[in-house]
Design a protein around this motif. Structure first.
Motif, PDB file in Angstrom:
ATOM      1  N   ASP A 118       1.990   4.902   7.265  1.00  0.00           N
ATOM      2  CA  ASP A 118       2.092   3.591   7.778  1.00  0.00           C
ATOM      3  C   ASP A 118       1.449   2.432   6.618  1.00  0.00           C
ATOM      4  OD1 ASP A 118       3.792   4.088   9.888  1.00  0.00           O
ATOM      5  OD2 ASP A 118       2.000   4.286  11.090  1.00  0.00           O
ATOM      6  N   LEU A 119       0.761   3.374   5.755  1.00  0.00           N
ATOM      7  CA  LEU A 119      -0.080   2.399   4.739  1.00  0.00           C
ATOM      8  C   LEU A 119       0.872   2.243   3.503  1.00  0.00           C
ATOM      9  CD1 LEU A 119      -3.583   3.536   5.469  1.00  0.00           C
ATOM     10  CD2 LEU A 119      -2.620   1.463   6.108  1.00  0.00           C
ATOM     11  N   ARG A 120       1.052   1.077   2.694  1.00  0.00           N
ATOM     12  CA  ARG A 120       1.817   1.093   1.563  1.00  0.00           C
ATOM     13  C   ARG A 120       0.743   1.411   0.391  1.00  0.00           C
ATOM     14  NH1 ARG A 120       4.644   1.491   4.682  1.00  0.00           N
ATOM     15  NH2 ARG A 120       6.107   0.029   5.500  1.00  0.00           N
ATOM     16  N   SER A 313       4.920 -11.594  -8.999  1.00  0.00           N
ATOM     17  CA  SER A 313       5.921 -10.870  -8.295  1.00  0.00           C
ATOM     18  C   SER A 313       5.426  -9.452  -7.774  1.00  0.00           C
ATOM     19  CB  SER A 313       7.041 -10.465  -9.437  1.00  0.00           C
ATOM     20  OG  SER A 313       7.502 -11.748 -10.252  1.00  0.00           O
ATOM     21  N   VAL A 314       4.676  -8.936  -8.697  1.00  0.00           N
ATOM     22  CA  VAL A 314       4.274  -7.435  -7.908  1.00  0.00           C
ATOM     23  C   VAL A 314       3.421  -7.687  -6.685  1.00  0.00           C
ATOM     24  CG1 VAL A 314       2.515  -5.581  -8.400  1.00  0.00           C
ATOM     25  CG2 VAL A 314       4.329  -6.329 -10.244  1.00  0.00           C
ATOM     26  N   MET A 315       2.647  -8.575  -6.774  1.00  0.00           N
ATOM     27  CA  MET A 315       1.924  -8.871  -5.434  1.00  0.00           C
ATOM     28  C   MET A 315       2.600  -9.618  -4.174  1.00  0.00           C
ATOM     29  SD  MET A 315      -1.948 -10.102  -6.799  1.00  0.00           S
ATOM     30  CE  MET A 315      -1.362 -11.347  -8.184  1.00  0.00           C
ATOM     31  N   GLU A 320       5.284  -8.070   0.847  1.00  0.00           N
ATOM     32  CA  GLU A 320       6.635  -7.821   1.326  1.00  0.00           C
ATOM     33  C   GLU A 320       6.686  -6.429   2.099  1.00  0.00           C
ATOM     34  OE1 GLU A 320       9.464  -9.372  -1.272  1.00  0.00           O
ATOM     35  OE2 GLU A 320       8.965 -11.544  -0.582  1.00  0.00           O
ATOM     36  N   SER A 321       6.502  -5.493   1.404  1.00  0.00           N
ATOM     37  CA  SER A 321       6.427  -4.044   1.900  1.00  0.00           C
ATOM     38  C   SER A 321       5.541  -3.631   2.927  1.00  0.00           C
ATOM     39  CB  SER A 321       5.879  -3.132   0.335  1.00  0.00           C
ATOM     40  OG  SER A 321       4.550  -3.082   0.379  1.00  0.00           O
ATOM     41  N   ASN A 325       8.528  -4.158   5.173  1.00  0.00           N
ATOM     42  CA  ASN A 325       9.150  -2.969   4.847  1.00  0.00           C
ATOM     43  C   ASN A 325       9.969  -2.917   3.527  1.00  0.00           C
ATOM     44  OD1 ASN A 325       8.793   0.103   5.136  1.00  0.00           O
ATOM     45  ND2 ASN A 325      10.685   0.080   6.095  1.00  0.00           N
ATOM     46  N   THR A 326       9.991  -3.684   2.503  1.00  0.00           N
ATOM     47  CA  THR A 326      10.825  -3.923   1.324  1.00  0.00           C
ATOM     48  C   THR A 326      10.223  -2.481   0.578  1.00  0.00           C
ATOM     49  OG1 THR A 326      10.553  -6.210   1.645  1.00  0.00           O
ATOM     50  CG2 THR A 326      10.916  -5.460  -0.528  1.00  0.00           C
TER      51      THR A 326
END
Length: 378
Positions: A118-120, A313-315, A320-321, A325-326
């Motif tokens: 569950d961790l990005r 954009s990266v951050m 959003e991920s 869940n992007t």
């Protein structure tokens, strides 16, 4: 809802990211804490990032339950250990490139990450966000220029004066960075190569070490890649070309693409595969090709006026991920491929032979440790 972020490491990049977050440039993310071993940075934080917590020990930062995610901006050798501790304390992780210095140490990180689905876990490969490369990715997936025969990338806009290396003792050293231009500046290009073309089957490389700069690591790289599908590629980068070039050329069965400086694209597409119309071409037609060139369509795409901060954009994608869940621009697995290809390039030069991928990770580590020991001995 804002994602509360802690930044570990306040060097050039860490300070840049902290400023973007503190100034509200990244929607949905709030700078909550920063870490630096430097007492001077404590004063800097108190002056510039008021109400932001300062930790001189990153262990204390990752233990703070109010922090949702960390951005890791320390020297390369520390990336994996800090990322693992952050995961252990249930933090989402965004790591400055490269993910690691060598693939061998990623085994334990992968086991821990599998326990925390569950961790990005993202990597800061900001070049992926550029519109020209996003468009190129779509074009290659759609096979608009057919099967790729070969590509070549001259990436020499990486000029650095000696003062750049002297600002930190760890720069361009085997003990501090695990390499030079290849693992530092050119790692962005290596990431794009694996993203756009996939992993090669074999690599043959020639590197120069401290050839034009007073450093122990590499300042000049040329590598040749071969792929299972017959495609080939050539990559060149160096830090001593003041008049540097950034040009990617891709030749396919149905056309050719050229990208300059990551923001301007020229695409030429035949109405049929080159090998087909070339068979129909008479000798007389060949001799008068300048007047009767084969039919193709040409398109020029100019992204030079696009206003975009790739780090923002990266951050925002990382945020959003977590919240939506992007898909991440660059995942931990992308980071692993990046390290693997960089290691393969180094190993090829050290062995002075073509190296197959995957390669002997223990052999790579043995060779790296020998260079580190030699560097320590002076």
């Amino acid at each position: 809802m804002s994602i509360k972020v802690g930044i570990i490491g306040l060097g050039l990049q860490g300070t840049k990211y902290a400023s973007l977050l503190h100034d509200g440039k990244v929607k949905g993310m709030a700078l909550t804490a920063v870490n630096s071993r430097s007492e001077e940075k404590r004063d800097y934080v108190q002056e510039h990032f008021k109400e932001v917590l300062f930790y001189q020990d990153y262990h204390d930062l990752v233990k703070n339950e109010a922090i949702d995610a960390v951005i890791i901006c320390v020297p390369h050798f520390q990336h994996v250990a800090i990322a693992m501790e952050a995961l252990a304390h249930n933090k989402h992780v965004l790591v400055e490139k490269p993910l690691s210095v060598h693939t061998k140490e990623l085994e334990e990180l992968n086991r821990l990450a599998e326990e925390k689905p569950d961790l990005r876990f993202g990597i800061i490969f900001n070049q992926r966000t550029k519109p020209a490369y996003q468009k190129l990715k779509d074009v290659l997936v759609e096979r608009i220029i057919g099967n790729i025969r070969n590509w070549q990338w001259t990436a020499t806009k990486t000029w650095r004066p000696l003062a750049y290396y002297e600002q930190n003792e760890w720069r361009a050293t085997w003990n501090g960075e695990g390499g030079g231009v290849l693992i530092n500046q050119a790692s962005h290009h290596i990431d794009l190569i694996t993203w756009l073309f996939g992993m090669p089957e074999k690599v043959f490389a020639h590197l120069k070490y401290g050839s034009q700069r007073d450093i122990t690591a590499d300042d000049d790289v040329t590598a040749v890649f071969t792929y299972m599908n017959g495609m080939s590629g050539v990559f060149t980068s160096r830090t001593h070309d003041f008049f540097g070039t950034d040009r990617l050329e891709i030749l396919g069965d149905k056309g050719k693409i050229m990208i300059e400086n990551g923001d301007w694209m020229n695409m030429k597409v035949f109405d049929q595969e080159e090998q087909l119309w070339s068979k129909k071409l008479s000798l007389a037609e060949f001799k008068t090709m300048e007047q009767n060139s084969p039919y193709y369509q040409e398109k020029m795409l100019d992204y030079r006026e696009v206003k975009q901060n790739p780090y923002v954009s990266v951050m925002e994608n990382f945020m959003e991920s977590i919240t939506e869940n992007t898909r991440l621009f660059a995942t931990k697995e992308d980071g692993e491929r990046n390290v693997e290809l960089i290691n393969a390039i180094y190993l090829s030069d050290w062995l002075q032979q073509e190296v197959s991928i995957p390669f002997d990770q223990s052999l790579y580590l043995e060779k790296l440790h020998a260079l580190m020991e030699k560097e320590r001995e002076g």
